[in-house]
Every structure is written in C-alpha cells, then in structure tokens.
Design a protein around this motif. Sequence first.
Motif, PDB file in Angstrom:
ATOM      1  N   UNK A 154       0.830  -1.212   0.000  1.00  8.81           N
ATOM      2  CA  UNK A 154       0.000   0.000   0.000  1.00  8.81           C
ATOM      3  C   UNK A 154       0.858   1.254   0.000  1.00  8.81           C
ATOM      4  N   UNK A 155       0.547   2.179  -0.902  1.00  9.59           N
ATOM      5  CA  UNK A 155       1.361   3.387  -1.025  1.00  9.59           C
ATOM      6  C   UNK A 155       0.546   4.679  -0.936  1.00  9.59           C
ATOM      7  N   UNK A 156      -0.765   4.584  -1.108  1.00 16.27           N
ATOM      8  CA  UNK A 156      -1.561   5.810  -1.230  1.00 16.27           C
ATOM      9  C   UNK A 156      -3.011   5.510  -0.837  1.00 16.27           C
ATOM     10  N   UNK A 157      -3.601   6.405  -0.052  1.00 14.18           N
ATOM     11  CA  UNK A 157      -5.017   6.315   0.293  1.00 14.18           C
ATOM     12  C   UNK A 157      -5.690   7.600  -0.170  1.00 14.18           C
ATOM     13  N   UNK A 158      -6.756   7.475  -0.924  1.00  6.64           N
ATOM     14  CA  UNK A 158      -7.378   8.666  -1.514  1.00  6.64           C
ATOM     15  C   UNK A 158      -8.891   8.602  -1.400  1.00  6.64           C
ATOM     16  N   UNK A 159      -9.495   9.762  -1.161  1.00  4.14           N
ATOM     17  CA  UNK A 159     -10.953   9.891  -1.169  1.00  4.14           C
ATOM     18  C   UNK A 159     -11.337  10.998  -2.134  1.00  4.14           C
ATOM     19  N   UNK A 160     -12.149  10.642  -3.123  1.00  5.53           N
ATOM     20  CA  UNK A 160     -12.693  11.636  -4.061  1.00  5.53           C
ATOM     21  C   UNK A 160     -14.069  12.075  -3.576  1.00  5.53           C
ATOM     22  N   UNK A 161     -14.289  13.388  -3.572  1.00  4.83           N
ATOM     23  CA  UNK A 161     -15.583  13.958  -3.199  1.00  4.83           C
ATOM     24  C   UNK A 161     -16.165  14.656  -4.422  1.00  4.83           C
ATOM     25  N   UNK A 162     -17.426  14.361  -4.740  1.00  6.86           N
ATOM     26  CA  UNK A 162     -18.093  14.960  -5.901  1.00  6.86           C
ATOM     27  C   UNK A 162     -19.418  15.561  -5.482  1.00  6.86           C
ATOM     28  N   UNK A 163     -19.786  16.731  -6.039  1.00  6.88           N
ATOM     29  CA  UNK A 163     -21.088  17.324  -5.721  1.00  6.88           C
ATOM     30  C   UNK A 163     -22.203  16.343  -6.053  1.00  6.88           C
ATOM     31  N   UNK A 164     -23.213  16.275  -5.208  1.00  3.24           N
ATOM     32  CA  UNK A 164     -24.274  15.294  -5.405  1.00  3.24           C
ATOM     33  C   UNK A 164     -25.053  15.535  -6.695  1.00  3.24           C
ATOM     34  N   UNK A 165     -25.255  16.799  -7.066  1.00  2.03           N
ATOM     35  CA  UNK A 165     -26.036  17.073  -8.275  1.00  2.03           C
ATOM     36  C   UNK A 165     -25.301  16.624  -9.533  1.00  2.03           C
ATOM     37  N   UNK A 166     -23.970  16.477  -9.439  1.00  3.62           N
ATOM     38  CA  UNK A 166     -23.178  15.948 -10.553  1.00  3.62           C
ATOM     39  C   UNK A 166     -23.163  14.423 -10.507  1.00  3.62           C
ATOM     40  N   UNK A 167     -22.854  13.876  -9.352  1.00  3.74           N
ATOM     41  CA  UNK A 167     -22.658  12.431  -9.226  1.00  3.74           C
ATOM     42  C   UNK A 167     -23.932  11.630  -9.452  1.00  3.74           C
TER      43      UNK A 167
END
Length: 259
Positions: A154-167
């Motif tokens: 394991x080298x990287x932990x990432x969380x993507x956040x997107x606006x709900x009206x887009x997603x």
Amino acid sequence: MASTVGAKSAKPRYLQIADDIEEQIRAGGLAPAEEIPSETTLMERYGVSSGTVRKAVAQLRTSGLVDTYQGKGSFVKSRPPVRRKSSDRFRRSHRRAGKAAYIAETEQAGVKPTVQVISIGPVSAPAEIAERLAVDEGDKVLARRRLYFSDGTPTEEATSYLPWDVARDIPELFEENPGGGGIYARLEEHGHEFEEYTETVRARLATKQEASALALSPGSPVIHLTRNAVTAEGRVVEVCDTIMAADQFVLDYRIPATD
C-alpha cells in the motif's frame, strides 16, 4: 571492535551511525530488502547504547531508507519511488487508453498497480471539502475512498468527493470499477470537460490510522495532497484528498514562466 565513524564530527552520534549505514545502502553493501544488522550487532560495532542505535534506525526510517517490522527487524526498502509528473498524469490520452492516472504512472515506473475500493456512498461534506466544492458544510456529496498498491504494497489512500447534483446522474460513479479511464473519463463523457487541476501539498507525520493503512513505521512522513478538478466553466466537480507514503513518490511539477 567499536567503529570510529565520525569520531571528530560535531554531529550527534546517532546521526553519524545513520550516515554510515546510509552510505552502505547507497554503495550496495546493504541490498534492497536486506535486513540491516541487529540492534546488538550495531551496539557492539559502534560502541554505543541501545538508545543511540534506536535513534539511528529511526533516522533511517524518517529518511525513507528502511522499514521496521515489530518482531522481525529493519530492512532496506526494496522499490524506487514512483515519479508523479503533473504535466503528464492527467493527459486525456491516458483516459482514452482506458487508464486512470495512478495506473498510468505506476506502470511507467515498472511496478504493478492495484486498487482496493474501501467505500462508495453519500457523506456530509467536511468543511475544507465543502469550501473547495462551493457547497455548504454538511451538504450531501459522493465520496469514493480507495487504497492503492504498488507491487502489493500500500502506497496511497485517496478519497474523491463529488457534488451530489453531478454524481447522481452518472451511475458508473457508484460502481467499484467506474470503467476505463476512471471517474474523470466518466465525468467528461457527461459534459464536464476539464480545464485544469490545482493541487495543495503538505508534508507531515502519519497518523496512527494512516500508518496502519499504508503499512508505515511509526513516525513515518506522508504527503498530504488535495486536488481540485476544475471544468472549462470554472466549476470544481471533484476534490481528491490523498495521503501518500512520502518515500514512495517523487512529485515532479512543470511550472510555466509568466509575466
């Protein structure tokens, strides 16, 4: 017989020892994945206490040269860092080839990339994320949390956040595998063409949770990188909050000269 390394140096003894072991690693005297000498051996070799040896090994960990595993010992790191080129990693050509940024850059580094999806679903936007997405704190957003591996580590932990009206209008964003090219390809297919990406980079020590997730030694440094993905209309449609093992990456930026 005790070593005389750095006998006349003004450096603290533990730094002299760390420098000597580093020289052995750089010269190939200690090979990648090889265990460094035991605490007892180093105490005898350098004529110092166990506390001094432990400080020297901790310095080597902080420098990203060794990993320590409880009950097993300390070992020379076995892989070169991935070079993360800002001018290359988000090229549309990668997405057209069906490769998300992480997959493209790790393959170029000659390592095998894998991704583990930890969670996908609606969450309340944290304050910093809300500000970046231009929504209110606590508003519903889609969060995609992943753990990335290079050659199984394991080298990287990432969380993507997107606006709900887009997603909400892009069903693939709710799938573990959003398809070739990753979520950026899906966003562009739905009319959100990207103009630029902006990144904020911080360096700090890993928290206990981060050290556990990335299999790091206590006190290891991490890179905390937060990226905005900005469309041609100027809207941020994704914020990626990423924790990276600092010794596993080189951040390579291209900055144009302007008036």
